[in-house]
Design a protein around this motif. Structure first.
Motif, short mmCIF file in Angstrom:
data_model
loop_
_atom_site.label_atom_id
_atom_site.label_comp_id
_atom_site.label_asym_id
_atom_site.label_seq_id
_atom_site.Cartn_x
_atom_site.Cartn_y
_atom_site.Cartn_z
N TRP A 141 46.16 50.25 24.93
CA TRP A 141 46.00 50.64 26.33
C TRP A 141 45.58 49.42 27.16
O TRP A 141 46.17 49.15 28.22
CB TRP A 141 44.96 51.75 26.45
CG TRP A 141 44.90 52.38 27.80
CD1 TRP A 141 45.48 53.55 28.18
CD2 TRP A 141 44.23 51.88 28.97
NE1 TRP A 141 45.20 53.82 29.50
CE2 TRP A 141 44.44 52.80 30.02
CE3 TRP A 141 43.47 50.74 29.23
CZ2 TRP A 141 43.92 52.61 31.29
CZ3 TRP A 141 42.96 50.54 30.50
CH2 TRP A 141 43.18 51.48 31.52
N VAL A 142 44.56 48.71 26.70
CA VAL A 142 44.06 47.55 27.45
C VAL A 142 45.14 46.47 27.54
O VAL A 142 45.35 45.88 28.61
CB VAL A 142 42.76 46.99 26.82
CG1 VAL A 142 42.37 45.65 27.46
CG2 VAL A 142 41.63 48.00 26.97
N ASN A 143 45.87 46.23 26.46
CA ASN A 143 46.90 45.20 26.50
C ASN A 143 48.07 45.57 27.40
O ASN A 143 48.63 44.70 28.09
CB ASN A 143 47.36 44.84 25.09
CG ASN A 143 46.36 43.92 24.41
OD1 ASN A 143 45.59 43.23 25.07
ND2 ASN A 143 46.36 43.91 23.10
N ARG A 144 48.46 46.83 27.45
CA ARG A 144 49.50 47.25 28.41
C ARG A 144 49.01 47.03 29.84
O ARG A 144 49.75 46.53 30.68
CB ARG A 144 49.86 48.73 28.20
CG ARG A 144 50.80 48.99 27.04
CD ARG A 144 51.37 50.40 27.05
NE ARG A 144 50.37 51.44 27.25
CZ ARG A 144 49.66 52.01 26.27
NH1 ARG A 144 49.84 51.63 25.02
NH2 ARG A 144 48.79 52.96 26.55
N ARG A 202 46.74 44.89 30.84
CA ARG A 202 46.69 43.45 31.09
C ARG A 202 48.09 42.88 31.34
O ARG A 202 48.28 42.08 32.27
CB ARG A 202 46.00 42.72 29.93
CG ARG A 202 44.49 42.95 29.90
CD ARG A 202 43.84 42.28 28.70
NE ARG A 202 43.98 40.84 28.70
CZ ARG A 202 43.14 39.98 29.29
NH1 ARG A 202 42.08 40.44 29.93
NH2 ARG A 202 43.34 38.68 29.21
N ARG A 203 49.07 43.28 30.54
CA ARG A 203 50.44 42.79 30.73
C ARG A 203 50.97 43.15 32.13
O ARG A 203 51.61 42.32 32.78
CB ARG A 203 51.37 43.36 29.67
CG ARG A 203 51.48 42.50 28.42
CD ARG A 203 52.64 42.90 27.53
NE ARG A 203 52.60 44.30 27.15
CZ ARG A 203 51.86 44.81 26.15
NH1 ARG A 203 51.12 44.02 25.42
NH2 ARG A 203 51.91 46.09 25.88
N ARG A 204 50.73 44.39 32.57
CA ARG A 204 51.19 44.82 33.90
C ARG A 204 50.54 43.99 35.00
O ARG A 204 51.04 43.95 36.12
CB ARG A 204 50.87 46.30 34.12
CG ARG A 204 51.78 47.24 33.37
CD ARG A 204 51.65 48.69 33.84
NE ARG A 204 50.29 49.19 33.86
CZ ARG A 204 49.69 49.85 32.86
NH1 ARG A 204 50.35 50.10 31.75
NH2 ARG A 204 48.45 50.28 32.99
N ASN A 205 49.43 43.35 34.69
CA ASN A 205 48.71 42.54 35.67
C ASN A 205 48.79 41.04 35.37
O ASN A 205 47.95 40.27 35.84
CB ASN A 205 47.26 43.01 35.75
CG ASN A 205 47.15 44.34 36.44
OD1 ASN A 205 47.10 44.39 37.67
ND2 ASN A 205 47.15 45.42 35.69
N ARG A 224 37.92 44.38 36.71
CA ARG A 224 37.80 42.91 36.67
C ARG A 224 37.46 42.44 35.26
O ARG A 224 38.02 41.45 34.78
CB ARG A 224 36.76 42.45 37.69
CG ARG A 224 36.64 40.95 37.79
CD ARG A 224 35.68 40.51 38.89
NE ARG A 224 34.36 41.10 38.76
CZ ARG A 224 33.82 41.94 39.66
NH1 ARG A 224 34.46 42.27 40.75
NH2 ARG A 224 32.62 42.44 39.45
N ASN A 225 36.55 43.14 34.59
CA ASN A 225 36.21 42.76 33.22
C ASN A 225 37.42 42.86 32.30
O ASN A 225 37.67 41.97 31.49
CB ASN A 225 35.09 43.64 32.68
CG ASN A 225 33.74 43.29 33.27
OD1 ASN A 225 33.55 42.25 33.87
ND2 ASN A 225 32.78 44.19 33.09
N MET A 226 38.17 43.95 32.40
CA MET A 226 39.33 44.14 31.52
C MET A 226 40.45 43.15 31.81
O MET A 226 41.24 42.84 30.93
CB MET A 226 39.84 45.58 31.60
CG MET A 226 38.87 46.57 31.00
SD MET A 226 39.56 48.24 30.81
CE MET A 226 39.85 48.72 32.49
N LEU A 227 40.50 42.63 33.03
CA LEU A 227 41.53 41.66 33.40
C LEU A 227 41.03 40.22 33.39
O LEU A 227 41.76 39.30 33.77
CB LEU A 227 42.10 42.00 34.78
CG LEU A 227 42.85 43.32 34.88
CD1 LEU A 227 43.27 43.58 36.32
CD2 LEU A 227 44.05 43.35 33.94
#
Length: 142
Positions: free
Chosen positions: A28-31, A33-36, A114-117
Motif C-alpha cells: 500500500w505504502v509503495n503504491r 509513493r509511486r503515484r507521488n 509527508r512522513n510516508m512520502l
C-alpha cells in the motif's frame, strides 16, 4: 534529531501483524509513493519491532504520544534497537479497525502523508498493538 535534522513525528495510523499484513502495508505504502514520484521502501523487521514496542507500551501504560513511557522519542527507540539512522519518522494512530482504514487516515493527514512520502527514508515497519493502537516507523540507515 540527527545530524541533518530529519527527526519527524506526527500523529496518525497504521499497522499489521503477520507476514501477510506486512506485505499489505508495504504494498500500500509503495503504491502511494509511486503515484507521488517516490522510490519504493523495503520492509525492516527492526523498524517493525520498534513500532510494535511503542504500540505495546502505549496500550499497556494507557497513553497516546510520540514520547514513550520512559520519555524516549522515535530516534532514541530506533537507536536502542541497533539501527544507525540518518532519517527517521513515526506515525501513530488509535482506534482504526483495519490496516486500510489506518493507512487511508494517514494518507488524508498532511503530517502523516509527508512522513510516508519522505524522500530521505528507505525502510518501513508497521505494527498494531492492543486497543487498535497503530505505529508506523520509517527510516534510512547511515
Amino acid at each position: 534529531m540527527n545530524r541533518r535534522g530529519l527527526l519527524v513525528g506526527a500523529l496518525c495510523c497504521v499497522a499489521v501483524p503477520g507476514h501477510a499484513g506486512q506485505e499489505a502495508a508495504l504494498d500500500w505504502v509503495n503504491r502511494f509513493r509511486r503515484r507521488n514520484g517516490r522510490r519504493a521502501l523495503r520492509w525492516s523487521p527492526v523498524l517493525a519491532a520498534v513500532a510494535q514496542g511503542h504500540a505495546d507500551d502505549m496500550a499497556r501504560a494507557g497513553f497516546f504520544s510520540h514520547s514513550g513511557s520512559d520519555g524516549s522519542d522515535i530516534g532514541v527507540r530506533v537507536k536502542r534497537a541497533g539501527y544507525r539512522w540518518c532519517a527517521v519518522a513515526e506515525n501513530i494512530a488509535r482506534g482504526h479497525r483495519s490496516l486500510d482504514e489506518v493507512l487511508e487516515g494517514w494518507r488524508a493527514s498532511r503530517g502523516h502523508r509527508r512522513n510516508m512520502l519522505n524522500r530521505h527514508v528507505t525502510e518501513l515497519g508497521v505494527a498494531r498493538g492492543p486497543g487498535d493502537t497503530w505505529v508506523m516507523v520509517l527510516a534510512s540507515g547511515c
